[in-house]
Design an enzyme around this catalytic site. Structure first.
Site, mmCIF file in Angstrom:
data_model
loop_
_atom_site.group_PDB
_atom_site.id
_atom_site.type_symbol
_atom_site.label_atom_id
_atom_site.label_comp_id
_atom_site.label_asym_id
_atom_site.label_seq_id
_atom_site.Cartn_x
_atom_site.Cartn_y
_atom_site.Cartn_z
ATOM 1 N N PRO A 76 0.799 -1.230 0.000
ATOM 2 C CA PRO A 76 0.000 0.000 0.000
ATOM 3 C C PRO A 76 0.833 1.282 0.000
ATOM 4 O O PRO A 76 2.049 1.283 0.213
ATOM 5 C CB PRO A 76 -0.804 -0.107 1.313
ATOM 6 C CG PRO A 76 -0.748 -1.542 1.703
ATOM 7 C CD PRO A 76 0.575 -2.046 1.198
ATOM 8 N N GLU A 77 0.124 2.365 -0.203
ATOM 9 C CA GLU A 77 0.704 3.702 -0.065
ATOM 10 C C GLU A 77 1.311 3.864 1.332
ATOM 11 O O GLU A 77 0.699 3.496 2.331
ATOM 12 C CB GLU A 77 -0.387 4.759 -0.281
ATOM 13 C CG GLU A 77 0.079 6.192 -0.096
ATOM 14 C CD GLU A 77 -1.019 7.225 -0.329
ATOM 15 O OE1 GLU A 77 -0.701 8.415 -0.406
ATOM 16 O OE2 GLU A 77 -2.212 6.824 -0.446
ATOM 17 N N ALA A 78 2.536 4.409 1.370
ATOM 18 C CA ALA A 78 3.174 4.795 2.636
ATOM 19 C C ALA A 78 3.307 3.632 3.621
ATOM 20 O O ALA A 78 3.279 3.848 4.832
ATOM 21 C CB ALA A 78 2.417 5.952 3.282
ATOM 22 N N LYS A 164 4.774 10.953 -5.604
ATOM 23 C CA LYS A 164 3.408 11.455 -5.768
ATOM 24 C C LYS A 164 3.437 12.900 -6.265
ATOM 25 O O LYS A 164 4.060 13.770 -5.643
ATOM 26 C CB LYS A 164 2.670 11.351 -4.432
ATOM 27 C CG LYS A 164 1.159 11.526 -4.518
ATOM 28 C CD LYS A 164 0.542 11.222 -3.160
ATOM 29 C CE LYS A 164 -0.970 11.194 -3.195
ATOM 30 N NZ LYS A 164 -1.550 10.832 -1.879
ATOM 31 N N ALA A 223 -4.767 5.243 -0.135
ATOM 32 C CA ALA A 223 -5.271 5.347 1.232
ATOM 33 C C ALA A 223 -6.789 5.528 1.224
ATOM 34 O O ALA A 223 -7.385 5.784 2.272
ATOM 35 C CB ALA A 223 -4.605 6.507 1.962
#
Length: 357
Positions: A76-78, A164, A223
């Protein structure tokens, strides 16, 4: 049970492999073609403010995905560094607080440098388990943070990164902005792979740039756990004639530090330790708009599908957005790929340093 939850039960078409060490359920669907890539999206939560422990967790998940035959694994993101959900960093227009500044200090300390030792460890994981790895990280350059995606091949080679382009809302106060120099699409033995993060997937120009680079496996770490996210992912798969792999975290309040160290602004009083603060919704979509796996709103897990790469040609027969369905004499897009720096330096060349022809 919601419609999406019912759909998720339908994609479990074969029993999961369980070697006794499996920590998450395997959700999978098999394809039938000579050009098949098994892909997995990871739905799991960061161990907040503890990057070494998060890397350990990432390796356990990667090992499990590899045991199930995955060739490509998307996080996932981050995931490394953490998504600071609910935190305001005590920001207000024209005002900051001592605690908010210290919250940023701790968040900065959890981020990683690229390149750096954490990148080397991720590369070693990809090599060890022989998988292509797409990892969402918080990248630190000096004292500025970027929400980034790192790409590794199955030999452990760090391929590059995407930063991003457009952080959303309050993200803009803690993350810097990417530029056109990090919009890569990598040509690999399992297909052309790239990524866009969360709501920048809504940016038509960014998507068009990736389509023009020939993307075939479109990774979308996010997210956004709302049910409407699936519609965006399905549209991108159909528009781009590509596979879309969307990975989100599944988090409860107890996965974040307790108050007052960490506070969910505006909702802390209504939350219990088991309250779901991010419901996931990770999924895999085919170029024909078919949901191959997910969305999963149930908990942490590995969501897998077999990607029949022949579906790309089948979908492009219908619609090739930068090919036979484009109108370049009417519409055109100019993409500036050079890096944007706050300062650049030109060294003075002395007479003795002049190259003689």
């Amino acid at each position: 049970m919601s419609t999406h939850q019912q759909d998720m039960s339908l994609v479990t078409s074969t029993p999961p492999i369980n070697n006794g060490n499996q920590i998450f359920p395997e959700i999978e669907m098999s394809g039938d073609s000579s050009s098949i890539v098994r892909a997995t999206v990871v739905q799991a939560c960061t161990i907040f403010y503890d990057t070494p422990a998060t890397l350990d967790k990432a390796e356990r998940l990667l090992a499990e995905a590899a045991d199930n035959g995955s060739q490509l694994v998307v996080f996932p993101e981050a995931f490394i560094g953490g998504y600071p959900r609910g935190s305001s960093f005590e920001l207000a227009i024209g005002a900051r607080t001592a605690k908010g500044r210290d919250d940023f200090r701790k968040y900065l300390a959890s981020a990683i440098e690229v390149p750096g030792p954490e990148v080397e460890r991720l590369a070693e994981m990809a090599r060890k388990y022989k998988v292509f790895l797409v990892m969402g990280v918080i990248e630190r350059e000096g004292y500025t943070l970027y929400c980034s995606v790192l790409f590794f091949d199955s030999q452990g080679q760090f391929l590059g990164k995407h930063r991003k382009l457009m952080p959303t809302a309050l993200e803009r106060c803690i993350w810097g902005f990417g530029d056109g120099s990090t919009i890569p699409v990598f040509d690999t033995p399992i297909g052309k792979i790239g990524a866009a993060i969360c709501w920048e997937n809504r940016m038509p120009s960014l998507r068009t740039a990736m389509y023009a680079k020939g993307i075939e496996i479109y990774c979308a770490p996010t997210a956004d756990a709302r049910e409407t996210w699936l519609a965006s992912m399905t549209h991108i798969a159909l528009e781009g004639g590509c596979f879309v792999l969307s990975a989100n975290q599944f988090c409860r309040r107890k996965d974040y530090p307790p108050p007052p160290e960490y506070t969910f602004s505006g909702s802390e009083e209504s939350l219990t330790p088991d309250s779901v603060v991010c419901a996931g919704g990770s999924s895999i979509i085919s170029p024909l708009g078919i949901v191959l796996a997910g969305p999963n709103y149930e908990g942490e897990g590995l969501i897998s599908a077999d990607l029949d790469l022949g579906d790309i040609a089948r979908a492009k027969f219908d619609f090739d957005v930068v090919g036979h369905y484009s109108r370049p004499e009417v519409f055109s897009l100019n993409i500036k790929e050079h890096p944007r720096k706050a300062a650049s330096f030109t060294s003075k060349v002395t007479k003795d340093e002049t190259v003689k022809m």
